[in-house]
Design a protein around this motif. Structure first.
Motif, PDB file in Angstrom:
ATOM      1  N   ALA A 135       0.837  -1.209   0.000  1.00  0.00           N
ATOM      2  CA  ALA A 135       0.000   0.000   0.000  1.00  0.00           C
ATOM      3  C   ALA A 135       0.867   1.251   0.000  1.00  0.00           C
ATOM      4  O   ALA A 135       0.568   2.225  -0.696  1.00  0.00           O
ATOM      5  N   GLU A 136       1.952   1.213   0.750  1.00  0.00           N
ATOM      6  CA  GLU A 136       2.867   2.358   0.803  1.00  0.00           C
ATOM      7  C   GLU A 136       3.527   2.597  -0.552  1.00  0.00           C
ATOM      8  O   GLU A 136       3.641   3.735  -1.007  1.00  0.00           O
ATOM      9  N   ARG A 137       3.967   1.520  -1.201  1.00  0.00           N
ATOM     10  CA  ARG A 137       4.565   1.656  -2.540  1.00  0.00           C
ATOM     11  C   ARG A 137       3.549   2.182  -3.537  1.00  0.00           C
ATOM     12  O   ARG A 137       3.860   3.009  -4.388  1.00  0.00           O
ATOM     13  N   ARG A 138       2.310   1.716  -3.446  1.00  0.00           N
ATOM     14  CA  ARG A 138       1.247   2.183  -4.347  1.00  0.00           C
ATOM     15  C   ARG A 138       1.000   3.683  -4.141  1.00  0.00           C
ATOM     16  O   ARG A 138       0.892   4.440  -5.097  1.00  0.00           O
ATOM     17  N   ARG A 139       0.942   4.131  -2.893  1.00  0.00           N
ATOM     18  CA  ARG A 139       0.762   5.562  -2.613  1.00  0.00           C
ATOM     19  C   ARG A 139       1.948   6.371  -3.128  1.00  0.00           C
ATOM     20  O   ARG A 139       1.779   7.463  -3.673  1.00  0.00           O
ATOM     21  N   HIS A 140       3.148   5.832  -2.962  1.00  0.00           N
ATOM     22  CA  HIS A 140       4.349   6.524  -3.437  1.00  0.00           C
ATOM     23  C   HIS A 140       4.336   6.660  -4.966  1.00  0.00           C
ATOM     24  O   HIS A 140       4.627   7.725  -5.506  1.00  0.00           O
ATOM     25  N   ARG A 141       3.971   5.579  -5.664  1.00  0.00           N
ATOM     26  CA  ARG A 141       3.905   5.629  -7.138  1.00  0.00           C
ATOM     27  C   ARG A 141       2.846   6.628  -7.597  1.00  0.00           C
ATOM     28  O   ARG A 141       3.053   7.362  -8.557  1.00  0.00           O
ATOM     29  N   GLU A 142       1.705   6.658  -6.904  1.00  0.00           N
ATOM     30  CA  GLU A 142       0.659   7.610  -7.282  1.00  0.00           C
ATOM     31  C   GLU A 142       1.134   9.044  -7.056  1.00  0.00           C
ATOM     32  O   GLU A 142       0.898   9.918  -7.889  1.00  0.00           O
ATOM     33  N   ALA A 143       1.812   9.291  -5.944  1.00  0.00           N
ATOM     34  CA  ALA A 143       2.339  10.640  -5.682  1.00  0.00           C
ATOM     35  C   ALA A 143       3.369  11.026  -6.741  1.00  0.00           C
ATOM     36  O   ALA A 143       3.392  12.181  -7.183  1.00  0.00           O
ATOM     37  N   GLU A 144       4.191  10.079  -7.166  1.00  0.00           N
ATOM     38  CA  GLU A 144       5.157  10.372  -8.241  1.00  0.00           C
ATOM     39  C   GLU A 144       4.435  10.704  -9.536  1.00  0.00           C
ATOM     40  O   GLU A 144       4.814  11.636 -10.232  1.00  0.00           O
ATOM     41  N   GLY A 196       3.093  14.067  -9.377  1.00  0.00           N
ATOM     42  CA  GLY A 196       4.198  15.025  -9.465  1.00  0.00           C
ATOM     43  C   GLY A 196       4.670  15.252 -10.881  1.00  0.00           C
ATOM     44  O   GLY A 196       4.782  16.401 -11.330  1.00  0.00           O
ATOM     45  N   TYR A 197       4.958  14.178 -11.632  1.00  0.00           N
ATOM     46  CA  TYR A 197       5.483  14.419 -12.977  1.00  0.00           C
ATOM     47  C   TYR A 197       4.409  14.929 -13.923  1.00  0.00           C
ATOM     48  O   TYR A 197       4.697  15.709 -14.823  1.00  0.00           O
ATOM     49  N   CYS A 198       3.157  14.567 -13.706  1.00  0.00           N
ATOM     50  CA  CYS A 198       2.084  15.120 -14.541  1.00  0.00           C
ATOM     51  C   CYS A 198       1.878  16.601 -14.243  1.00  0.00           C
ATOM     52  O   CYS A 198       1.717  17.412 -15.157  1.00  0.00           O
ATOM     53  N   LEU A 199       1.887  16.944 -12.968  1.00  0.00           N
ATOM     54  CA  LEU A 199       1.734  18.345 -12.584  1.00  0.00           C
ATOM     55  C   LEU A 199       2.915  19.178 -13.082  1.00  0.00           C
ATOM     56  O   LEU A 199       2.721  20.274 -13.629  1.00  0.00           O
ATOM     57  N   ASP A 200       4.126  18.642 -12.948  1.00  0.00           N
ATOM     58  CA  ASP A 200       5.304  19.365 -13.444  1.00  0.00           C
ATOM     59  C   ASP A 200       5.213  19.587 -14.954  1.00  0.00           C
ATOM     60  O   ASP A 200       5.574  20.660 -15.453  1.00  0.00           O
ATOM     61  N   PHE A 201       4.713  18.600 -15.676  1.00  0.00           N
ATOM     62  CA  PHE A 201       4.590  18.727 -17.127  1.00  0.00           C
ATOM     63  C   PHE A 201       3.564  19.795 -17.498  1.00  0.00           C
ATOM     64  O   PHE A 201       3.836  20.672 -18.331  1.00  0.00           O
ATOM     65  N   VAL A 202       2.398  19.770 -16.865  1.00  0.00           N
ATOM     66  CA  VAL A 202       1.359  20.739 -17.216  1.00  0.00           C
ATOM     67  C   VAL A 202       1.780  22.156 -16.810  1.00  0.00           C
ATOM     68  O   VAL A 202       1.501  23.124 -17.533  1.00  0.00           O
ATOM     69  N   VAL A 203       2.497  22.281 -15.709  1.00  0.00           N
ATOM     70  CA  VAL A 203       2.998  23.605 -15.306  1.00  0.00           C
ATOM     71  C   VAL A 203       4.045  24.090 -16.304  1.00  0.00           C
ATOM     72  O   VAL A 203       4.066  25.267 -16.667  1.00  0.00           O
ATOM     73  N   ALA A 204       4.907  23.193 -16.783  1.00  0.00           N
ATOM     74  CA  ALA A 204       5.908  23.574 -17.786  1.00  0.00           C
ATOM     75  C   ALA A 204       5.227  24.032 -19.076  1.00  0.00           C
ATOM     76  O   ALA A 204       5.631  25.032 -19.679  1.00  0.00           O
ATOM     77  N   LEU A 205       4.189  23.311 -19.499  1.00  0.00           N
ATOM     78  CA  LEU A 205       3.450  23.717 -20.700  1.00  0.00           C
ATOM     79  C   LEU A 205       2.842  25.104 -20.519  1.00  0.00           C
ATOM     80  O   LEU A 205       2.942  25.961 -21.401  1.00  0.00           O
ATOM     81  N   ASP A 206       2.217  25.313 -19.374  1.00  0.00           N
ATOM     82  CA  ASP A 206       1.579  26.604 -19.112  1.00  0.00           C
ATOM     83  C   ASP A 206       2.613  27.726 -19.033  1.00  0.00           C
ATOM     84  O   ASP A 206       2.399  28.814 -19.575  1.00  0.00           O
ATOM     85  N   SER A 207       3.739  27.461 -18.378  1.00  0.00           N
ATOM     86  CA  SER A 207       4.806  28.468 -18.291  1.00  0.00           C
ATOM     87  C   SER A 207       5.358  28.802 -19.670  1.00  0.00           C
ATOM     88  O   SER A 207       5.615  29.969 -19.982  1.00  0.00           O
ATOM     89  N   ARG A 213      10.375  12.962 -18.646  1.00  0.00           N
ATOM     90  CA  ARG A 213       9.900  12.255 -17.451  1.00  0.00           C
ATOM     91  C   ARG A 213       8.553  11.599 -17.727  1.00  0.00           C
ATOM     92  O   ARG A 213       8.309  10.460 -17.338  1.00  0.00           O
ATOM     93  N   LEU A 214       7.677  12.338 -18.398  1.00  0.00           N
ATOM     94  CA  LEU A 214       6.357  11.807 -18.712  1.00  0.00           C
ATOM     95  C   LEU A 214       6.456  10.624 -19.669  1.00  0.00           C
ATOM     96  O   LEU A 214       5.799   9.600 -19.467  1.00  0.00           O
ATOM     97  N   LEU A 215       7.283  10.752 -20.703  1.00  0.00           N
ATOM     98  CA  LEU A 215       7.430   9.669 -21.675  1.00  0.00           C
ATOM     99  C   LEU A 215       7.964   8.388 -21.031  1.00  0.00           C
ATOM    100  O   LEU A 215       7.563   7.288 -21.410  1.00  0.00           O
ATOM    101  N   VAL A 216       8.839   8.527 -20.067  1.00  0.00           N
ATOM    102  CA  VAL A 216       9.436   7.362 -19.414  1.00  0.00           C
ATOM    103  C   VAL A 216       8.509   6.761 -18.363  1.00  0.00           C
ATOM    104  O   VAL A 216       8.380   5.547 -18.267  1.00  0.00           O
ATOM    105  N   ALA A 217       7.842   7.593 -17.588  1.00  0.00           N
ATOM    106  CA  ALA A 217       7.126   7.092 -16.421  1.00  0.00           C
ATOM    107  C   ALA A 217       5.603   7.071 -16.560  1.00  0.00           C
ATOM    108  O   ALA A 217       4.927   6.474 -15.729  1.00  0.00           O
ATOM    109  N   GLY A 218       5.072   7.691 -17.591  1.00  0.00           N
ATOM    110  CA  GLY A 218       3.619   7.793 -17.704  1.00  0.00           C
ATOM    111  C   GLY A 218       2.963   6.539 -18.254  1.00  0.00           C
ATOM    112  O   GLY A 218       3.586   5.734 -18.935  1.00  0.00           O
ATOM    113  N   THR A 219       1.687   6.410 -17.949  1.00  0.00           N
ATOM    114  CA  THR A 219       0.898   5.329 -18.536  1.00  0.00           C
ATOM    115  C   THR A 219       0.611   5.685 -19.999  1.00  0.00           C
ATOM    116  O   THR A 219       0.748   6.845 -20.402  1.00  0.00           O
ATOM    117  N   LEU A 220       0.198   4.714 -20.760  1.00  0.00           N
ATOM    118  CA  LEU A 220      -0.008   4.907 -22.202  1.00  0.00           C
ATOM    119  C   LEU A 220      -0.950   6.077 -22.497  1.00  0.00           C
ATOM    120  O   LEU A 220      -0.628   6.951 -23.303  1.00  0.00           O
TER     121      LEU A 220
END
Length: 180
Positions: free
Chosen positions: A30-39, A42-53, A90-97
């Motif tokens: 459960a802890e690993r699942r929560r950690h993966r979801e937080a990651e 994080g990378y999705c939010l970082d990507f959308v913020v980069a696009l907006d910036s 980061r998104l290309l490597v770690a994101g779902t399809l």
């Protein structure tokens, strides 16, 4: 006969240890699942913020008095300095399809905005508005792909008191260009 209490105690200890171990394994999963979801968040939010910036910086380039020969490096720098390329990787490597597909679509629409600005479009031009609204739609579709990936309900434009994600129909610039 003195064996029975000893065997009972050993069996009880083994059962208790197995139960504790199973609970710990379940907790770790459960802890690993929560950690993966937080990651992922994080990378999705970082990507959308980069696009907006990047879009904000590109808009500043489009509004500047810079001549066309200086726009190309300025527009390229706007995207680069917003960290879009690193966040995309980061998104290309770690994101779902589905998230990667939506992210790549939004990225290409941002590059479309960059390209029209590099060619001299201003925020009041048809070319800019076409590219911008395609980008606006794509970035919202990315957000919805992320929400779906995180098992959150998808939002519809009406949920946020909008008519569409692109906002074309309410865009003062588009209405002015159309003569309305």
């Amino acid at each position: 006969m003195e064996w029975i209490p000893l065997v009972g105690a050993i069996c009880g200890a083994v059962i208790a240890l197995a139960g504790a171990l199973a609970a710990e394994v379940q907790h770790n999963r459960a802890e690993r699942r929560r950690h993966r979801e937080a990651e992922r968040v994080g990378y999705c939010l970082d990507f959308v913020v980069a696009l907006d910036s990047a879009h904000s910086a590109l808009r500043a380039v489009a509004q500047s008095d810079e001549d066309a020969s200086r726009r190309l490096p300025s527009a390229n720098r706007a995207v680069h300095e917003a960290n879009v390329f690193a966040e995309r990787e980061r998104l290309l490597v770690a994101g779902t399809l589905e998230v990667v597909k939506a992210g790549e679509f939004a990225y290409r629409r941002l590059i479309g905005v960059r390209n029209v600005i590099r060619s001299g479009a201003t925020p009041s031009s048809r070319d800019y508005h076409r590219a911008y609204h395609e980008f606006a739609e794509a970035i919202w579709q990315f957000r919805m792909a992320v929400r779906t990936d995180l098992d959150h309900a998808r939002l519809e434009p009406v949920d946020l008191e909008r008519r569409s994600w692109s906002e074309r129909e309410n865009c003062r610039g588009c209405l002015d260009l159309a003569g309305g």
